[in-house]
Design a protein around this motif. Structure first.
Motif, short mmCIF file in Angstrom:
data_model
loop_
_atom_site.label_atom_id
_atom_site.label_comp_id
_atom_site.label_asym_id
_atom_site.label_seq_id
_atom_site.Cartn_x
_atom_site.Cartn_y
_atom_site.Cartn_z
N CYS A 12 -4.11 -7.85 44.22
CA CYS A 12 -3.47 -8.99 44.54
C CYS A 12 -3.20 -9.64 45.88
CB CYS A 12 -2.05 -8.34 44.01
SG CYS A 12 -1.74 -8.11 42.38
N VAL A 13 -3.74 -8.63 46.67
CA VAL A 13 -3.75 -9.14 48.20
C VAL A 13 -4.70 -10.17 48.20
CG1 VAL A 13 -4.39 -8.39 50.58
CG2 VAL A 13 -2.46 -7.51 49.39
N CYS A 14 -6.04 -9.45 47.83
CA CYS A 14 -7.36 -10.50 47.91
C CYS A 14 -7.13 -11.63 47.24
CB CYS A 14 -8.39 -9.76 47.60
SG CYS A 14 -10.11 -10.33 48.03
N LEU A 15 -6.49 -11.71 46.06
CA LEU A 15 -6.23 -13.20 45.42
C LEU A 15 -5.48 -13.92 46.16
CD1 LEU A 15 -5.94 -12.65 41.56
CD2 LEU A 15 -7.93 -13.47 42.99
N SER A 16 -4.59 -13.49 46.91
CA SER A 16 -3.51 -14.01 47.52
C SER A 16 -3.98 -14.78 48.54
CB SER A 16 -2.27 -13.49 48.10
OG SER A 16 -1.33 -12.77 46.81
N MET A 17 -4.82 -14.08 49.54
CA MET A 17 -5.32 -14.64 50.72
C MET A 17 -6.66 -15.48 50.25
SD MET A 17 -3.84 -13.28 53.16
CE MET A 17 -4.64 -13.68 54.74
N SER A 18 -7.12 -15.37 49.08
CA SER A 18 -8.29 -16.22 48.88
C SER A 18 -8.01 -17.58 48.14
CB SER A 18 -9.22 -15.56 47.78
OG SER A 18 -9.79 -14.38 48.34
N TYR A 19 -6.91 -17.50 47.54
CA TYR A 19 -6.08 -18.83 46.76
C TYR A 19 -5.69 -19.66 47.88
CZ TYR A 19 -6.55 -17.06 41.88
OH TYR A 19 -6.95 -16.53 40.81
N ALA A 20 -4.87 -19.16 48.80
CA ALA A 20 -4.15 -20.13 49.94
C ALA A 20 -5.30 -21.01 50.25
CB ALA A 20 -3.37 -19.30 50.93
#
Length: 433
Positions: free
Chosen positions: A387-395
């Motif tokens: 979830c952290v990686c998706l959040s940081m990658s999506y932004a």
């Protein structure tokens, strides 16, 4: 000569196609990711060493610190204070880093932070050999943790801004490296426990390891701007300076452009919430609560239990969760399922509190078995990393390329906010167990 030869080899045959040497830039960002979280992870996994130093007689640090069961005579709440004093400077200096963008060059921020982190770790290694009473050792250690994480905040914020200028896969690679940093630290602690060497020598070797890692990280960063591939992206999309007004716009709602990007970044606030909430949940129980879980088995396994079932499992699974996003990105960034998935992780707080945490006075023990605790840690850590990686990658995908560095730095602030909130929450949660 070797450094120049490596640069020449990497740039050979670039020929206008940046992807031909993109693999080397990916490796560099992977190493940079490891380097950003090595300080935090090496201090966190060394909690047994620090608790032993705080439990020995005045001026002595020669008793056994590897048995995993030492309890300080005076309750310093070391794990809670370590977590809090790691994350507060991360929040503060991540915020200050927004202004440093305008006043201090990227090279000074990144290289300078790595040099100061190296100095702090050398000091920590030297401290292993210096006898010191409990109170003084506690305060000196807390001060060192504060300074290391202050420089680490500037380093992490600057690197997130930098990697935000490249395609999304490089953000995933960078965060995958961050996940692996904890695995290195956990393995180093296991080797130190298993070592037949004198315990002081084992601790000294343990703290010298991140010094070597920091030097490798510094050399990797020095190589990055010399590569044609890196210059292609970093100079192509990088704005001349970081504007505070831009950060305000990134959190506002706006109209979607014809290319699917938000002119004022319609949904970056959702990603900011997600990364904050993920780390609030994670840091509220790890490591302050999970480190006090006791094994149900014999003494031969006991020295390794926390290092393996708490730190090693968490860091390996967190790394796997981050790495999976290089191949699978689900739910999609526009989906409401993703924030719902993030919020659902709150269930791990009561579940981990009902493991065999000792000492306890309120919550019943629901999971006595080591396997149950390990299984919970696996799902807990995989979901955290993913979830952290998706959040940081999506932004950064919701902004124009020129605003990629701004989005990365802004998201780092909310990452730090989540860490700080989780660290603060760990005090009452540990108290009510």
């Amino acid at each position: 000569m070797i450094f120049k030869a490596a640069v020449g080899l990497a740039n050979e045959g670039f020929g206008g196609d940046p992807e031909r040497v993109g693999w080397l830039v990916a490796i560099i960002f992977f190493i940079l990711g490891i380097g950003t979280l090595l300080p935090w992870n090496f201090f966190m996994t060394a909690s047994m060493y620090f608790n032993e130093r705080l439990s020995t007689a005045e001026g002595s640090n020669t008793s056994e610190w590897s048995n995993g069961t030492v309890t300080p005579r005076k309750d310093y709440y070391f794990n809670n204070w370590m977590t809090l004093l790691s994350q507060l400077p991360l929040l503060l200096f991540t915020f200050l880093n927004s202004f440093l963008y305008q006043r201090i060059s990227e090279k000074v921020r990144i290289a300078g932070s790595l040099v100061f982190i190296l100095i702090c770790f050398l000091f920590t290694a030297i401290l292993v050999k210096i006898p010191m009473d409990q109170d003084r050792f506690f305060y000196v250690t807390m001060a060192t943790i504060w300074f290391i994480n202050s420089f680490g905040a500037v380093l992490q914020g600057s690197l997130f801004g930098l990697v935000g200028l490249l395609p999304q896969k490089y953000s995933s690679v960078f965060m995958s490296g961050q996940g692996l940093a904890g695995t290195f630290a956990a393995l180093a602690m296991i080797f130190a426990i298993a070592s037949k060497a004198d315990k002081e020598a084992a601790a000294l070797g343990y703290f010298i390891t991140p010094c070597v890692g920091t030097i490798i990280t510094l050399l990797s960063y020095m190589l990055l701007p010399r590569l044609d591939f890196a210059r292609y992206y970093l100079k192509k999309d990088k704005s001349s300076c970081y504007e505070v007004e831009t950060a305000n716009q990134l959190l506002d709602r706006g109209k979607m452009s014809s290319e699917g990007r938000a002119d004022d970044v319609q949904v970056i606030w959702v990603m900011a919430f997600c990364v904050t909430f993920v780390f609030t949940v994670t840091l509220s129980v790890f490591p302050a609560v999970t480190v006090d879980v006791k094994t149900a088995y014999g003494k031969k396994w006991e020295p390794y239990f926390i290092s393996v079932c708490c730190f090693l499992i968490f860091n390996v699974m967190d790394w796997i969760g981050r790495s999976v996003t290089s191949f699978v990105c689900w739910p999609p960034k526009e989906s409401r399922v993703f924030p719902a998935l993030v919020v659902s992780r709150v269930i791990f707080i009561p579940l981990l509190m009902m493991c065999n945490v000792q000492e306890r006075s309120n919550f019943p023990v629901l999971f006595h078995n080591d396997a149950a605790f390990a299984a919970l840690m696996i799902v807990f850590s995989v979901s955290s990393g993913y979830c952290v990686c998706l959040s940081m990658s999506y932004a950064p995908q919701f902004v124009e390329p020129k605003d990629g560095e701004t989005a990365g730095a802004l998201m780092t602030f909310f990452l730090a906010l989540g860490l700080s909130l989780g660290a603060a929450l760990s005090f009452p949660l540990r108290a009510v167990v």
